[in-house]
Design an enzyme around this catalytic site. Sequence first.
Site, mmCIF file in Angstrom:
data_model
loop_
_atom_site.group_PDB
_atom_site.id
_atom_site.type_symbol
_atom_site.label_atom_id
_atom_site.label_comp_id
_atom_site.label_asym_id
_atom_site.label_seq_id
_atom_site.Cartn_x
_atom_site.Cartn_y
_atom_site.Cartn_z
ATOM 1 N N GLY A 1 -2.721 5.626 -3.027
ATOM 2 C CA GLY A 1 -3.279 4.922 -4.191
ATOM 3 C C GLY A 1 -4.390 3.961 -3.804
ATOM 4 O O GLY A 1 -4.274 3.253 -2.814
ATOM 5 N N ARG B 1 -4.028 12.006 -1.702
ATOM 6 C CA ARG B 1 -2.803 12.405 -1.000
ATOM 7 C C ARG B 1 -3.075 13.811 -0.479
ATOM 8 O O ARG B 1 -3.907 14.528 -1.015
ATOM 9 C CB ARG B 1 -1.601 12.379 -1.936
ATOM 10 C CG ARG B 1 -1.333 10.981 -2.458
ATOM 11 C CD ARG B 1 0.081 10.746 -2.931
ATOM 12 N NE ARG B 1 0.320 9.319 -3.044
ATOM 13 C CZ ARG B 1 -0.039 8.564 -4.098
ATOM 14 N NH1 ARG B 1 -0.616 9.126 -5.140
ATOM 15 N NH2 ARG B 1 0.188 7.268 -4.118
ATOM 16 N N ASP C 1 3.066 2.983 3.567
ATOM 17 C CA ASP C 1 3.867 3.359 4.743
ATOM 18 C C ASP C 1 3.956 4.876 4.926
ATOM 19 O O ASP C 1 4.096 5.346 6.059
ATOM 20 C CB ASP C 1 5.236 2.679 4.780
ATOM 21 C CG ASP C 1 5.977 2.751 3.466
ATOM 22 O OD1 ASP C 1 5.457 3.387 2.524
ATOM 23 O OD2 ASP C 1 7.071 2.176 3.382
ATOM 24 N N THR D 1 -1.546 -1.668 -1.191
ATOM 25 C CA THR D 1 -0.905 -1.169 -2.415
ATOM 26 C C THR D 1 -0.715 -2.329 -3.356
ATOM 27 O O THR D 1 -0.371 -3.430 -2.921
ATOM 28 C CB THR D 1 0.461 -0.516 -2.148
ATOM 29 O OG1 THR D 1 1.153 -0.385 -3.399
ATOM 30 C CG2 THR D 1 1.344 -1.307 -1.218
ATOM 31 N N ASP E 1 1.642 -2.580 -5.402
ATOM 32 C CA ASP E 1 3.079 -2.776 -5.621
ATOM 33 C C ASP E 1 3.680 -3.832 -4.692
ATOM 34 O O ASP E 1 4.771 -4.325 -4.939
ATOM 35 C CB ASP E 1 3.829 -1.450 -5.435
ATOM 36 C CG ASP E 1 3.320 -0.373 -6.389
ATOM 37 O OD1 ASP E 1 2.911 -0.729 -7.509
ATOM 38 O OD2 ASP E 1 3.317 0.807 -6.009
ATOM 39 N N ASP F 1 5.101 -3.431 -1.913
ATOM 40 C CA ASP F 1 6.456 -2.969 -1.588
ATOM 41 C C ASP F 1 6.553 -2.395 -0.174
ATOM 42 O O ASP F 1 7.356 -1.502 0.085
ATOM 43 C CB ASP F 1 6.915 -1.919 -2.618
ATOM 44 C CG ASP F 1 6.044 -0.670 -2.621
ATOM 45 O OD1 ASP F 1 4.983 -0.671 -1.976
ATOM 46 O OD2 ASP F 1 6.431 0.317 -3.277
ATOM 47 N N ARG G 1 6.452 0.508 -9.078
ATOM 48 C CA ARG G 1 7.468 1.498 -8.670
ATOM 49 C C ARG G 1 8.844 0.835 -8.727
ATOM 50 O O ARG G 1 9.199 0.284 -9.757
ATOM 51 C CB ARG G 1 7.152 2.077 -7.290
ATOM 52 C CG ARG G 1 5.904 2.952 -7.323
ATOM 53 C CD ARG G 1 5.709 3.716 -6.048
ATOM 54 N NE ARG G 1 5.207 2.888 -4.976
ATOM 55 C CZ ARG G 1 4.655 3.373 -3.878
ATOM 56 N NH1 ARG G 1 4.568 4.674 -3.695
ATOM 57 N NH2 ARG G 1 4.199 2.569 -2.944
ATOM 58 N N GLY H 1 4.364 -17.712 -18.113
ATOM 59 C CA GLY H 1 5.284 -18.407 -19.020
ATOM 60 C C GLY H 1 6.035 -17.471 -19.944
ATOM 61 O O GLY H 1 6.299 -17.805 -21.102
#
Length: 326
Positions: free
Chosen positions: A12, A73, A104, A127, A129, A131, A173, A187
Site C-alpha cells: 500500500g 503487490r 512486514d 503503512t 495502519d 500495525d 485493518r 473529542g
Amino acid sequence: MKQNIAILCSGGDVSGMNPALKRFVEYAYAKGMQPYFVRNGYEGLIDNQITPASYRDVSGIITRGGTKIGSARSKRFMEPAFRSLAAENLKSHGIDKLVVLGGDGSFRGMERFYHESGIAFCGIPSTIDNDINGTDYCLGVDTALGVIKEAIDQIRDTASSFHRAFVIETMGRNCGYLALISAITSGAEMCLIPEIPIDIHEYTDCYRSQIEKGRDYFIAIVSEALNSNEVSQWFEKELGFESRVTVLGHIQRGGNPSVYDRLMAYKFVTYAIDALIEGQNHFIICYNKSHFNFKTIDEVALHPYQLDEELLTLAREQFLPSHCQM
Ligand code: ADP
C-alpha cells in the site's frame, strides 16, 4: 567506480513516500552513489523497470501524496524463479543495495531475496495502519491522522447543526490505532476498536440520560475491523437518533505529506543509506522511544502488532461504558 543503490515501494502507498524518494536521490548523490528507481514494486524488479534517477525526477514531488514510482503487490515474487530473474536484473545494472518502503510482508519477501541473491536491503516501515510490530511509527501515519481529523471536524459541523449521530469508519485493518488516536483528538463520544471489546448496549442508559440533559449529536469512531452499520442502527433503534455512516476509505491514504512525515522520511532514508554503506545487509529501520534502531525481520514480525498499553489504559477510562458520565 560509483556504487549503485536502488529504491522501490511495495504494498500500500502512503503519503511520505515521495519525500523519501527525494531524500534518497539527493543523499545517494551526496554520498557519491548513483541512485536508481525501481517502478511498481517487486513487479518492476521482475520486469526490469529499473532506471537511473536524477534530481529532475524528484523536483516538486515533496508536496505530493502517493509515490511517483508506483507501488504494487506481486504474486510472482513469491516464486523463486521470478526472484532469480529480479536478482539478475538488479545485477545487470550493477546494483547490490536496495531500500524498500513497505510493510512486514514486503520485508519477509526481501529477506528471502537477500539470502538467495546476496543483494543487501534496508526496509523502511510504511503503512497508514501503524500495525508493524517492532516500530512505534510507520511512515504515512501522521498524514493519515491529519486527513481523518479534517474529515471528522467537517462532519461535526453538520452533525451539530442537524442533530444526528455520525458513525465514522476509519482504516487500520485489525489495528485500532487510527481510530483511537482520531477519537481522542477529535473529542468523539464513542470509539470502537478491536483491542477494547465493548457491548454498545451498555451505553444505552447513559446516552439516554445525556440526551435528556441536552446532548443533541454524537460522533462515533469505528475501526474498519468492526461493523459501523450495526452501530448506526443501534443509534436509531435504541436512542431514536437519526444516524449516518461515513466510511472514510481511501482518502486516508492520500494528501499533502505532513511536516512530521516529511521529517521522518528524511531521517529513515538517511539512516538507511548510512547503514547500507557501513555494510549492514538485511535489516529494517525502526523507531522506538524517539530513537532509530535496526532490527531483523524475525524481530519485527515475531509478534503481531499491539497497541501501546498506556494508550489503551487511557482509552478505557475515556470510552468504556462503565465510565460514561450520565
Ligand atoms: P505488506 O508489505 O504491506 O505487508 P504484503 O503482505 O501484501 O504487504 O506483501 C507485499 C509483497 O511482498 C507481496 O505482494 C509479495 O510480492 C511479497 N512477499 C510477501 N511475503 C513474501 C514471502 N514470504 N516470500 C516472497 N515474497 C513475499
